[in-house]
Motif scaffolding. Structure first.
Motif, short mmCIF file in Angstrom:
data_model
loop_
_atom_site.label_atom_id
_atom_site.label_comp_id
_atom_site.label_asym_id
_atom_site.label_seq_id
_atom_site.Cartn_x
_atom_site.Cartn_y
_atom_site.Cartn_z
N LEU A 196 47.20 40.90 37.88
CA LEU A 196 46.39 39.88 38.55
C LEU A 196 45.76 40.37 39.85
CD1 LEU A 196 48.66 36.76 37.97
CD2 LEU A 196 46.62 37.48 36.69
N THR A 197 46.07 41.58 40.28
CA THR A 197 45.56 42.08 41.56
C THR A 197 44.04 41.97 41.69
OG1 THR A 197 47.46 43.55 41.72
CG2 THR A 197 45.58 44.04 43.15
N PRO A 198 43.25 42.46 40.72
CA PRO A 198 41.79 42.35 40.90
C PRO A 198 41.30 40.91 40.92
CG PRO A 198 42.30 43.25 38.73
CD PRO A 198 43.59 43.18 39.48
N TYR A 199 41.98 40.02 40.23
CA TYR A 199 41.58 38.62 40.20
C TYR A 199 41.86 37.95 41.55
CZ TYR A 199 41.49 39.51 35.20
OH TYR A 199 41.24 40.02 33.96
N LEU A 200 42.99 38.28 42.14
CA LEU A 200 43.33 37.71 43.45
C LEU A 200 42.38 38.23 44.52
CD1 LEU A 200 47.20 37.88 43.10
CD2 LEU A 200 45.79 35.80 43.15
N THR A 201 42.00 39.50 44.43
CA THR A 201 41.01 40.06 45.35
C THR A 201 39.67 39.34 45.18
OG1 THR A 201 42.11 42.21 45.31
CG2 THR A 201 39.81 42.18 46.03
N ALA A 202 39.28 39.12 43.92
CA ALA A 202 38.02 38.42 43.65
C ALA A 202 38.07 36.99 44.18
CB ALA A 202 37.73 38.43 42.15
N LEU A 203 39.21 36.32 44.03
CA LEU A 203 39.33 34.95 44.53
C LEU A 203 39.09 34.91 46.04
CD1 LEU A 203 40.03 31.96 44.08
CD2 LEU A 203 42.42 32.58 44.52
N GLU A 204 39.62 35.86 46.77
CA GLU A 204 39.40 35.89 48.22
C GLU A 204 37.92 36.08 48.54
OE1 GLU A 204 41.49 34.88 50.57
OE2 GLU A 204 42.66 34.40 48.79
N ARG A 205 37.24 36.95 47.80
CA ARG A 205 35.80 37.12 48.00
C ARG A 205 35.06 35.82 47.71
NH1 ARG A 205 36.10 41.70 44.67
NH2 ARG A 205 34.66 40.70 43.25
N LEU A 206 35.43 35.15 46.64
CA LEU A 206 34.77 33.89 46.28
C LEU A 206 35.01 32.83 47.34
CD1 LEU A 206 35.67 33.82 42.49
CD2 LEU A 206 33.40 34.19 43.47
N ARG A 207 36.25 32.74 47.82
CA ARG A 207 36.58 31.70 48.80
C ARG A 207 35.89 31.93 50.14
NH1 ARG A 207 42.85 30.22 47.92
NH2 ARG A 207 42.57 29.72 50.12
N SER A 208 35.52 33.17 50.43
CA SER A 208 34.85 33.45 51.71
C SER A 208 33.34 33.25 51.64
CB SER A 208 35.17 34.87 52.17
OG SER A 208 34.55 35.82 51.32
N ASP A 209 32.81 32.96 50.46
CA ASP A 209 31.38 32.79 50.26
C ASP A 209 31.08 31.31 49.97
OD1 ASP A 209 28.75 32.65 49.31
OD2 ASP A 209 28.92 34.49 48.11
N PRO A 210 30.38 30.63 50.88
CA PRO A 210 30.13 29.19 50.67
C PRO A 210 29.23 28.88 49.48
CG PRO A 210 28.86 30.01 52.53
CD PRO A 210 29.77 31.13 52.11
N HIS A 211 28.60 29.89 48.90
CA HIS A 211 27.76 29.68 47.73
C HIS A 211 28.53 29.77 46.41
CE1 HIS A 211 24.60 30.86 50.72
NE2 HIS A 211 24.11 29.74 50.23
N GLN A 212 29.82 30.02 46.49
CA GLN A 212 30.65 30.18 45.30
C GLN A 212 31.64 29.03 45.20
OE1 GLN A 212 30.07 32.60 43.15
NE2 GLN A 212 28.59 33.62 44.47
N HIS A 213 31.75 28.48 44.00
CA HIS A 213 32.71 27.41 43.74
C HIS A 213 33.47 27.76 42.47
CE1 HIS A 213 30.58 24.86 46.64
NE2 HIS A 213 29.47 25.33 46.09
N LEU A 214 34.70 28.23 42.61
CA LEU A 214 35.57 28.45 41.46
C LEU A 214 36.52 27.27 41.43
CD1 LEU A 214 36.60 30.25 39.12
CD2 LEU A 214 38.21 31.23 40.77
N VAL A 215 36.49 26.52 40.33
CA VAL A 215 37.30 25.31 40.26
C VAL A 215 38.30 25.38 39.12
CG1 VAL A 215 35.59 23.83 41.39
CG2 VAL A 215 35.60 24.04 38.89
#
Length: 150
Positions: A36-55
Motif C-alpha cells: 500500500l506504500t505507493p497508494y498512501l503516498t498518492a493519497l497525500e499528494r491528492l489531499r494536498s491538491d484542492p483540485h482533487q477529490h478522492l471519495v
C-alpha cells in the motif's frame, strides 16, 4: 440506500479502495494490494491538491464504492473549467442497487459547485457494462482517447 455517506477518503480507507480497484480483470493486472506504500503516498499528494477529490462511499463502516474527481481549469472553451471522473468502482455486493448513480450524482453536483462547464471520463474499451451505465446517466461517447505509458 441506508446510512450511505460519501466522504473524503482517508488512509484507513486505502486498503478497501485498492481492493476495489483490483477487483476486475483489468485492475488485477494494474494494482498491487499487497504493497500500500505507493497508494498512501498518492493519497497525500491528492489531499494536498484542492483540485482533487478522492471519495469513499461508506455504508455501516464499510467502504462500498469510490471515485476520483479532478477539477481542471482551462483556457479552451472560452476559459471553461472541466472535471474528470476516474477510478469509479463499486463493491460487487452493491452493484445494481443505485450506488454507482449516487456516486456519479455526487461528482456531477460537485463539478457544478466548482464552476465546471463539462464533466468527462474515460472507460476502457472492454468495460461495456460501464459504458451502458454512463450513457444511461447522459454521457455520450464523443472522443477517441489515446494513452502513452511512461
Amino acid at each position: 440506500m441506508g446510512d450511505l455517506e460519501i466522504q473524503p477518503a482517508t488512509a484507513d480507507d486505502v486498503p478497501a479502495i485498492v481492493a476495489l480497484l483490483a477487483d476486475d480483470p483489468l485492475g488485477a493486472q494494474r494494482e498491487s494490494p499487497d504493497d500500500l506504500t505507493p497508494y498512501l503516498t498518492a493519497l497525500e499528494r491528492l489531499r494536498s491538491d484542492p483540485h482533487q477529490h478522492l471519495v469513499a462511499a461508506v455504508r455501516e463502516g464499510r467502504v462500498v464504492g469510490t471515485l476520483q474527481l479532478t477539477i481542471i481549469p482551462g483556457l479552451s472553451r472560452r476559459g471553461a473549467t472541466r472535471s474528470v471522473i476516474e477510478g469509479v468502482r463499486i463493491h460487487a455486493d452493491e452493484r445494481g442497487g443505485g450506488l454507482g448513480s449516487r456516486l456519479m450524482e455526487w461528482a456531477i453536483d460537485t463539478s457544478r459547485r466548482e464552476g465546471c462547464h463539462l464533466v468527462q471520463l474515460t472507460s476502457d474499451n472492454t468495460r461495456t457494462d460501464a459504458h451502458r451505465f454512463y450513457e444511461r446517466l447522459g454521457f455520450t461517447a464523443s472522443h477517441v482517447g489515446f494513452k502513452m505509458a511512461l
